[in-house]
Write a protein that holds these residues in place. Structure first.
Motif, short mmCIF file in Angstrom:
data_model
loop_
_atom_site.label_atom_id
_atom_site.label_comp_id
_atom_site.label_asym_id
_atom_site.label_seq_id
_atom_site.Cartn_x
_atom_site.Cartn_y
_atom_site.Cartn_z
N ARG A 483 -14.06 2.79 2.96
CA ARG A 483 -14.77 4.08 2.84
C ARG A 483 -13.76 5.24 2.75
N LYS A 484 -12.75 5.23 3.60
CA LYS A 484 -11.76 6.31 3.60
C LYS A 484 -10.95 6.31 2.31
N TRP A 485 -10.67 5.10 1.78
CA TRP A 485 -9.92 5.03 0.51
C TRP A 485 -10.75 5.62 -0.62
N GLU A 487 -12.89 7.87 -0.40
CA GLU A 487 -12.94 9.32 -0.20
C GLU A 487 -11.60 9.98 -0.47
N GLY A 488 -10.55 9.16 -0.69
CA GLY A 488 -9.23 9.70 -1.01
C GLY A 488 -8.46 10.23 0.17
N THR A 489 -8.79 9.75 1.37
CA THR A 489 -8.12 10.29 2.56
C THR A 489 -7.02 9.39 3.09
N VAL A 490 -6.82 8.22 2.48
CA VAL A 490 -5.74 7.33 2.92
C VAL A 490 -4.94 6.87 1.71
N GLY A 491 -3.67 6.58 1.95
CA GLY A 491 -2.80 6.07 0.91
C GLY A 491 -2.32 4.67 1.22
N PRO A 492 -1.37 4.15 0.41
CA PRO A 492 -0.91 2.76 0.59
C PRO A 492 -0.41 2.45 1.99
N ALA A 493 0.34 3.39 2.60
CA ALA A 493 0.89 3.12 3.93
C ALA A 493 -0.22 2.95 4.96
N GLU A 494 -1.22 3.84 4.91
CA GLU A 494 -2.33 3.75 5.85
C GLU A 494 -3.16 2.48 5.62
#
Length: 795
Positions: A483-485, A487-494
């Motif tokens: 869900r967060k991905w 929404e664009g709020t997390v990147g590869p590291a997260e």
């Protein structure tokens, strides 16, 4: 608290996530197990007239015991708890030669002085020294050889053609096999390549020649070629079928297998320096350490990943014949290249939920075909049968025994439809077969989106405290990070940090699509759907298209039974030359004890997937009526471009179903795709299965405590024996020696246990491509329900 269930197995409490059929798929609330099965084509019982029963499976993980059956036919057990020193002695003495001790020879060799070889100098060095000698009186040292000398000596010592083909490294029967497959010229080149690899073990594979065979038109012959090259040349050579030259096999040097320690070197051994080079390891018995892995409530790769981290090698270095179920106690054989036994045995001190024993050095690893099947010891709890109401305890026990006996007799004789079980089709609401269908349709964006679906009911804010008890924490984390991905709020590291490891496909896809240009910050791969799918490990990627094949196979198998029943009929397919033998095609499938596709840790296995089955042919009318062939000989193809379809009505049904909306509008006679991983060659699978050797043992018993353990594991038997307890190695594993059971439950004078609940302990063996869930479905007539454990959801 465990979820309360009604008699038919449905949850009484609303809004609960249903997990049934031995950790099968998660499905929308309210969808019964029967509906789940019908959705993937599981519709028919072989013996519907035989009464079934209801039971709970896997209430405890010790209710599901699985032991591998080795190629020798022996059932594998953990038979020792070796400490490090004992493990070293045990493994080193496993291959003594001429009565002398391997350990002593290894120590002697390590202590022996090393005689330096004469230096080899280049012609430039020699010319320079000659020139200096002429001017300054310096002469060449005796014994120094020029490159020209070395070349001459090598040429003189090079074996002749006959020596190559008949040399000590090639047995007569192996030579005959290679000549029959490849012919004399290609065989000679292959053997020369092998010698070159042995002479230059550090040379990169690409620096060796690649040998191309002639066209081998028969698929069974290509399969034989793959297996023969790997066996005869001890995995030093690998093969692959060329895509641009149909029927041609390429033979090349295998990549070197990684070893432990910094820069590929072994660390020091407390017992002295480890053997160096192939000869040193052969002194121990071989370069591969084999050991028995006993694990409880853990995934195979979970344990091996931990072991790999401790000994500092890649997890993919471990080899095994099949993954084993998590919620259970399983025993399997594992191999690893060039690791000392004591390094693994040392880890037993800190092991949690697993143990290693049975150490032995061998010359080969573990690969496909190194598993006959699995032996199951299943405890089915809380049994209920039809017409039990109003009976007293003894009458009810007698009725249960009667029904279990009838079901077992039918199971042994009539077998069960060899369906692919629910777990074949994934763990979430969008099945893996849907992803596979989209890949075959060319809708790769749709395939990616189907992998990344999640239920909003699994988002952390939507999981109630009550539902949290029966919802795995990993599933909640998966939904949250996807869900967060989106929404664009997390990147590869997260993503790497937050996504549970078992969801490697989702993690790989999201990381790939999230890659940004360092300067502009723009996403550079956000629509490269094939690239995203290619980030998934290949065997896992293939699982999706194989799941679609499995859906088709299930549908067709049910239709075949409805039309023709349990007799072989004209037009049915049978394996060529496979009468009275095991189904070799099925044995080589990469599947585990439940029929699940194996994700092998070694990616360099070069046995081509499209060559892992033999040929089939249709039965004539006379053959079908002769009685020579039974329903247990009949196979059905998984759809592909290199299989035959039945020549009766079933062949027509393939086209009817696959061209329908549910089948995806596909043509069974057009299964080639430009993307290799979506190009299906097909395979064959026997329509019916039954226990190996026709054996099924059963013990019906009573108990009171819902958590009472009714069998003993291999590890418990060993621990009990070490403490002086008497252990009866009976089939049911119950080590109790009197009317008092091992956990304190009381029994009657004749050994019968007392209690208000009834359980059955079943023991049977299945081939490696057969699902225990489908065997239980036939036995219970769909009445088996998996226990829903509570999960720790603290976040």
């Amino acid at each position: 608290m465990a979820t309360k269930r009604s008699l038919d197995g449905d949850d009484v409490s609303p809004n609960k996530r249903t997990r049934t059929e031995l950790d099968g798929p998660v499905v929308p609330v309210g969808q019964s197990q029967q509906q789940q099965e019908e959705a993937v084509g599981i519709t028919v019982f072989v013996s519907p007239e035989v009464a079934g029963f209801e039971c709970v499976v896997k209430h405890r993980y010790t209710d599901f015991l699985v032991n591998e059956i080795l190629p020798s036919g022996e059932v594998l057990h953990l038979t020792d708890l070796s400490d490090a020193r004992k493990a070293a002695r045990q493994a080193q003495h496993s291959d003594s030669r001429n009565g002398s001790k391997v350990e002593d020879r290894a120590v002697e060799q390590a202590a022996a002085p090393v005689e330096a070889e004469p230096a080899v100098k280049t012609e430039v060095d020699v010319k320079a020294e000659v020139q200096v000698g002429a001017e300054g009186g310096v002469k060449l040292e005796p014994g120094v050889k020029t490159e020209a000398d070395v070349k001459v000596e090598t040429s003189v010592n090079e074996p002749s053609d006959d020596q190559i083909l008949d040399g000590p490294d090639l047995a007569t029967e192996d030579r005959t096999t290679l000549l029959d497959i490849f012919g004399e010229d290609v065989t000679k080149k292959i053997v020369e390549l092998y010698h070159a690899v042995l002479r230059n073990p550090q040379r990169k594979p690409r620096d060796h020649n690649t040998i191309a065979s002639g066209v081998i038109s028969e698929k069974s012959k290509r399969t034989e070629a793959h297996v023969a090259v790997r066996r005869i040349f001890d995995n030093k050579l690998q093969t692959e079928t060329l895509q641009d030259q149909p029927g041609v096999i390429a033979v090349k040097a295998s990549p070197p297998v990684g070893v432990s320690g910094p820069r590929g070197q072994h660390g020091p051994s407390r017992n002295g320096a480890p053997p160096k080079g192939k000869v040193g390891w052969q002194e121990l018995g071989g370069e591969y350490l084999h050991f028995t892995l006993h694990k409880e409530n853990k995934d195979t790769m979970e344990v091996l990943s931990y072991v790999a981290a401790q000994v500092k090698i890649p997890a993919k270095n471990f080899e095994f014949a099949g993954t084993k179920d998590r919620r259970g106690v399983t025993v399997q054989r594992v191999a690893v290249f060039r690791i000392r036994a004591e390094r693994i045995a040392d880890l037993n001190r800190s092991a949690r939920g697993w143990r290693a024993g049975g150490f032995e050095y061998k010359k080969h690893g573990i690969g496909l075909g190194d598993l006959v099947g699995n032996e199951f010891l299943l405890t089915l709890r809380d049994l209920h049968v039809p017409a039990e109401e109003g009976l007293d305890a003894k009458q009810r026990l007698d009725l249960v025994k009667k029904i279990i006996s009838q079901a077992g007799d039918s199971f042994k004789t009539n077998g069960f439809l060899n369906y692919y079980g629910l777990q074949r089709f994934g763990s979430f609401s969008t099945g893996t077969h849907v992803t596979g269908l989209k890949m075959l349709q060319g809708d790769l964006e749709g395939a990616v989106n189907s992998i990344l679906t999640y239920s909003t009911a699994l988002l952390p804010e939507n999981v109630s405290d009550e539902a949290a008890n029966t919802t795995p924490r990993d599933d909640i984390a998966r939904a949250d990070i996807i869900r967060k991905w989106r929404e664009g709020t997390v990147g590869p590291a997260e993503i790497r940090e937050a996504m549970p490891r078992r969801f490697s496909a989702e993690s790989a896809i999201m990381q790939y699509l999230s890659k940004k240009d360092k300067r502009s910050g723009n996403l550079v791969q956000q629509e490269d759907w094939q690239g995203a799918l290619n980030q998934i490990q290949r065997n896992l990627r293939l699982m999706y298209v194989h799941a679609y094949q499995s859906l088709v196979w299930n549908r067709v198998a049910g239709k075949r039974w409805e039309l023709y029943g349990g007799n072989a009929v004209e037009g049915d397919l049978v394996i060529v030359n496979d009468k009275d033998t095991d189904d070799s095609a099925v044995k080589r499938e990469e599947v585990d004890q439940d029929g699940e596709m194996i994700v092998k840790p070694a990616a360099e296995d070069s046995l081509a997937a499209e060559d892992t089955f033999t040929r089939a042919r249709p039965l004539s009318k006379d053959e079908a009526e002769s009685g020579k062939y039974s329903i247990f000989d009949v196979v059905l193809p998984q759809p592909g471009f290199d299989v035959l379809y039945p020549t009766n009505e079933i062949g027509k049904y393939y086209k009817e179903f696959m061209s329908s909306e549910e089948g995806g509008g596909l043509d069974p006679h057009n299964m080639r795709r430009s993307w290799k991983d979506a190009s299906l060659s097909g395979s064959y699978r026997k329509i019916m299965a039954r226990p190996l050797s026709g054996s099924l043992e059963c013990r019906v018993t009573q108990y009171d405590d819902a958590d009472e353990q009714l069998v003993e594991t291999d590890l418990e038997k060993l621990q009990k024996a070490d403490h002086g307890g008497r252990v009866h190695h009976s089939f049911n594993g119950n080590g109790a020696t009197s009317a008092e059971s091992s956990n304190g439950s009381k029994g009657t004078a004749n050994g019968e246990r007392e209690g208000s609940k009834i359980a059955a302990v079943l023991k049977f063996q299945l081939a490696s491509s057969q699902y225990a869930t489908m065997a239980l479905r036939e036995l219970c007539k769909g009445g088996a329900r998996a226990y829903k454990p509570e999960f720790n959801t603290a976040r």
